[in-house]
Structure formats: structure tokens, C-alpha cells
Scaffold this active site. Structure first.
Site, PDB file in Angstrom:
ATOM      1  N   ASP A  68       0.828  -1.208   0.000  1.00 33.92           N
ATOM      2  CA  ASP A  68       0.000   0.000   0.000  1.00 33.92           C
ATOM      3  C   ASP A  68       0.863   1.260   0.000  1.00 33.92           C
ATOM      4  O   ASP A  68       2.093   1.202  -0.098  1.00 33.92           O
ATOM      5  CB  ASP A  68      -0.998  -0.028   1.155  1.00 33.92           C
ATOM      6  CG  ASP A  68      -0.377   0.297   2.509  1.00 33.92           C
ATOM      7  OD1 ASP A  68       0.863   0.372   2.615  1.00 33.92           O
ATOM      8  OD2 ASP A  68      -1.142   0.478   3.483  1.00 33.92           O
ATOM      9  N   THR A  70       1.829   3.283   2.180  1.00 34.73           N
ATOM     10  CA  THR A  70       2.778   3.558   3.264  1.00 34.73           C
ATOM     11  C   THR A  70       4.157   2.979   2.974  1.00 34.73           C
ATOM     12  O   THR A  70       5.085   3.168   3.762  1.00 34.73           O
ATOM     13  CB  THR A  70       2.285   2.989   4.615  1.00 34.73           C
ATOM     14  OG1 THR A  70       2.219   1.562   4.541  1.00 34.73           O
ATOM     15  CG2 THR A  70       0.920   3.556   4.977  1.00 34.73           C
ATOM     16  N   HIS A 103      -4.531  -1.479   7.267  1.00 37.10           N
ATOM     17  CA  HIS A 103      -4.500  -0.040   6.981  1.00 37.10           C
ATOM     18  C   HIS A 103      -5.764   0.393   6.242  1.00 37.10           C
ATOM     19  O   HIS A 103      -6.512  -0.436   5.718  1.00 37.10           O
ATOM     20  CB  HIS A 103      -3.274   0.317   6.138  1.00 37.10           C
ATOM     21  CG  HIS A 103      -1.970  -0.036   6.791  1.00 37.10           C
ATOM     22  ND1 HIS A 103      -0.776  -0.007   6.119  1.00 37.10           N
ATOM     23  CD2 HIS A 103      -1.679  -0.428   8.064  1.00 37.10           C
ATOM     24  CE1 HIS A 103       0.199  -0.374   6.935  1.00 37.10           C
ATOM     25  NE2 HIS A 103      -0.325  -0.633   8.113  1.00 37.10           N
ATOM     26  N   HIS A 169      13.375  -4.937   9.151  1.00 41.20           N
ATOM     27  CA  HIS A 169      12.065  -4.769   9.791  1.00 41.20           C
ATOM     28  C   HIS A 169      12.195  -5.000  11.287  1.00 41.20           C
ATOM     29  O   HIS A 169      12.888  -5.913  11.717  1.00 41.20           O
ATOM     30  CB  HIS A 169      11.044  -5.728   9.196  1.00 41.20           C
ATOM     31  CG  HIS A 169       9.637  -5.435   9.615  1.00 41.20           C
ATOM     32  ND1 HIS A 169       9.102  -5.890  10.801  1.00 41.20           N
ATOM     33  CD2 HIS A 169       8.653  -4.697   9.021  1.00 41.20           C
ATOM     34  CE1 HIS A 169       7.851  -5.453  10.908  1.00 41.20           C
ATOM     35  NE2 HIS A 169       7.553  -4.736   9.853  1.00 41.20           N
TER      36      HIS A 169
END
Length: 421
Positions: A68, A70, A103, A169
């Protein structure tokens, strides 16, 4: 004194810092001279699978999963190149699935920004619906006891492709690969299980760790229940240029990409710092405070117990206004109380994982934020509001005394800082 540029929104902010401050950045890799040729080469000589074009029949329905808005994945390049490589497949056979996880849906204007006008006009594009059971299908149960629900359109496609980019991450070790599927296109119940307090609190669920990382393992197990036939992941530099391409098997090719990122994104320091200034690598990752926790977590890897972290993150999208992150932060008055609540097995609310990580950081160090958020909103999150970065830095330098040590992460979580043993 020396000047340092900190990624902020679509630009940067510059600050003056003492000459002795240590600037922590990933090793700069130049962007590929011909990105398209490199991607097409990877599609034709993939890792662990036959060439993409040979795998797809002209009659197949093809689902392409993207990240997405982001995430800085260059979907506007990758998706058209994938469709071009599969030119023998009619365009009406394609569907692009926007992997939102939990999200908010992206608007048509945002999808055009992410994919380009032509793709949006000629290819079916859908936002994943994690909260709509009618759009999900149960595909199995993993070894952690979690029921796995996946996007129905994806599962029913004849051929499935997952795209993404690989970076460090803060609890999955690395992004990309299986994470494009989980949490990208799984149901909210699966997302909550995937981010439960025990997994997030596991010491192995951290930057740069694959083996023994329960979060990465759960993502992998869930992904393999409806395995994508092909993966296309890239790595990016600080200018968001493609630096390498990894295509083929979603596990094998991803692991090769993770090894590449780890080699170029690790930065050892001799000992932790009193003060760490970090960013969230600018737009699109610094759109809200929820995502900003990643940059804070990167800083937390090299800050002393009782030290201070100054986060520089635009947060143009608020906390954000959707989801439970903001409301959860208001449920208790201290980070420890918040952590106790989340660790209670009786508590379960989506977005708790980000609040949990934030509380863990806040127990380690005092947290400060320079952003577009107003002072009261920042205070409600138990974070100190920053009006002027240099002024706050000066106050903290006075607090820690003449031997103060300062570390700076201008690109935030694009680097994995660690204290050498």
C-alpha cells in the site's frame, strides 16, 4: 559543528550537530543504470523457478499483490513491467490487489500515484478488505494455532505474484517476501494472531533476524498455505532508486535478498549513545506515528538505558486517524501500565503490536518527536513534543553533561544499527 540532513516527508530538515556526533547510514549503493532491463532480466532468470513467462498460460487469471501507499515499493514501475512481460495474457485476466493489511483503503488518486494512470484505467485494481469476511477464505491453521484467512480473489486466481521491497524490519527481521502476503492480504483475525504480544515481545523478533524469529516464521507458514507462484522484490537506496532485484521463489529468492540487505544495512557501534536522533526515512514511511515507531525502534538499538531518542517524522496522516493505535495509547497513563495491559492474555485489539513496541521503547529511553502533530496529541502518546530540534538537542546535551554521546540515523530504519559485542 557539522550539518546533517534528516529525511522528513518528501524533503529533509537540516540541523547543526557537534562534530563528535556519529552519523549512522546504510552503505550507499547507486541506483541501477537501467532498472527496467534489470527487472526483466530477473523475471527471465529467476531464483528457484522457471522464467515467469513460461509459467503463465494465456488463459490464466493473474493476481498481482502490491504494497500500500505507506511503503516505497516502486509499484508504478514493477506492475507495468510485469504486465508487459506477460503480454500474452489479456489485460482483463489481471487483477492488482492492494495489500493493505489493516491499513485504510487507498483512494483512486493514491492508486494512480502508486500504479500510474494507465494501469488504473486498464487493469482491475482492488483494495484488500481485512475486515470483510465475505472477501476472505480460510486456508488452514499454522503451528502457532492461528487460523489463516486470505483474500478470496487472490486464492482463486490461477497464477499469483507477490511484489515488494526488502528492508530491515523491527520485528519480522526483514520486510518483503512472505510479508507481502501476511499481513498484506490476510484477515484481521489472522493479523491479530500474527502480531500477538508473545510474538512481538520475543527477543528474536527483531531487526535483521530470520532464524528463530517467530514473526517471520508465522508469515512464512501463512504465505505457503496459498503460496504465490512467483515473487518480485527489489532493494532501494536512500533516494528510493532500485539497487537490486530478486525474483522467483517467494522463500528462496527472498532469503537471497535478505542476505544482500543485511550485508549493506548493518552498522556496528562500540557502545550505545546518550542521545539518538532518528527519522522514519521520509515519505512514504513517515506519514503517521504508527509507522514512526519503526524509526524509533531503530534508534532504540543503540541508545543507552535512560537515554533519549529524538524522532523526526512528518506524520502528515496523524496517528493515523483510523485504527486503534491512538485509542490504545490513551487506555493507560504510563508505558508500563500499557505494556501490562497488552501482555494480559485476555486483551486483544488490532494495532496493539505497534503500541506494545512503542511502550517497550519508552521504558528504555525518553522519547521526543518533531512532526506536524500538535503538542497535546503527542503528549497523549506519552512522548515529548519538539518545536525546535537543535534546541531540544542542546537541552539534552546539557542534561547528559560534557561527555555526552550522540548517534544520528538520517535515514532511520533503512539501516540496522547494533552495539558490537
Amino acid at each position: 559543528m557539522k550539518q546533517v540532513k534528516l529525511a522528513y516527508g518528501k524533503d529533509h530538515v537540516s540541523i547543526q550537530v557537534p562534530d563528535k556526533a556519529v552519523v549512522i547510514e546504510p552503505r550507499h549503493l547507486p541506483g541501477l543504470s537501467d532498472e527496467k532491463s534489470a527487472v526483466l532480466e530477473a523475471l527471465r532468470k529467476p531464483i528457484g523457478t522457471p522464467p515467469l513467462k513460461e509459467m503463465v498460460k494465456s488463459t490464466d487469471t493473474v493476481a498481482i499483490v502490491i504494497a500500500d501507499i505507506t511503503r516505497p515499493t516502486p509499484s508504478e514501475k514493477l506492475v507495468p513491467w510485469l504486465i508487459e512481460e506477460l503480454s500474452h495474457v489479456p489485460k482483463e485476466n489481471f487483477v492488482v490487489i492492494n495489500g493493505l493489511g489493516s491499513h485504510r483503503p487507498n483512494t483512486k488518486e493514491e492508486l494512480i500515484q502508486m500504479l500510474g494512470q494507465e494501469v488504473v484505467d486498464t487493469i482491475r485494481v482492488i483494495n484488500h478488505e481485512a475486515f470483510d469476511d465475505n472477501e476472505l477464505v480460510h486456508v488452514g491453521c499454522n503451528s502457532y494455532g492461528s487460523n489463516v484467512y486470505l483474500n478470496k480473489t487472490y486464492v482463486e486466481a490461477d497464477f499469483r505474484i507477490v511484489t515488494g521491497f526488502i528492508e530491515p524490519h523491527f520485528f519480522a527481521g526483514f520486510s518483503g517476501g512472505p510479508k507481502g502476503i501476511n499481513p498484506g492480504i490476510v484477515g484481521i483475525k489472522t493479523i491479530q494472531d500474527f502480531h500477538n504480544a508473545e510474538m512481538i515481545g520475543n527477543p528474536q523478533s527483531t531487526w535483521g533476524v530470520i532464524d528463530g524469529n517467530s514473526v517471520q516464521d508465522a508469515a512464512t507458514q501463512n504465505c505457503l498455505m496459498a503460496k504465490p507462484e512467483f515473487m518480485l522484490n527489489v532493494t532501494l537506496n536512500g533516494e528510493k532508486e532500485i539497487t537490486n532485484v530478486f525474483a522467483g521463489d517467494v522463500i528462496e529468492a527472498h532469503r537471497v535478498g535478505c542476505a544482500f540487505v543485511k550485508e549493506h544495512a548493518m552498522f556496528a557501534v562500540e557502545k550505545p549513545f546518550d542521545i539518538v536522533i532518528t527519522t522514519n526515512s521520509g515519505y512514504p514511511l513517515d506519514q503517521n506515528l504508527y509507522q514512526t515507531v519503526k524509526g524509533m525502534s531503530a534508534g532504540a538499538q543503540v541508545v543507552k538505558e535512560g537515554g533519549s531518542i529524538i524522532s523526526v517524522s512528518e506524520c502528515v496522516d496523524g496517528l493515523p486517524s483510523h485504527g486503534n493505535f491512538g485509542p490504545i495509547l490513551k487506555m493507560r497513563s504510563t508505558p508500563q501500565e500499557l505494556l501490562d495491559m497488552i501482555n494480559d492474555p485476555a486483551f486483544s485489539m488490532f494495532d496493539q503490536w505497534e503500541a506494545q513496541k512503542l511502550a517497550m521503547i519508552q521504558l528504555q529511553a525518553d522519547c521526543y518527536l518533531y512532526s506536524l502533530l500538535d503538542e497535546q496529541t503527542v503528549a497523549d502518546c506519552m512522548i515529548n513534543h519538539v518545536e525546535n530540534i537543535e534546541q531540544t538537542l542542546k537541552q539534552l546535551m546539557d542534561k547528559y553533561g560534557p561527555d555526552v554521546t550522540i548517534g544520528i540515523l538520517p535515514l532511520g530504519p533503512l539501516v540496522i544499527p547494533y552495539v558490537a559485542q
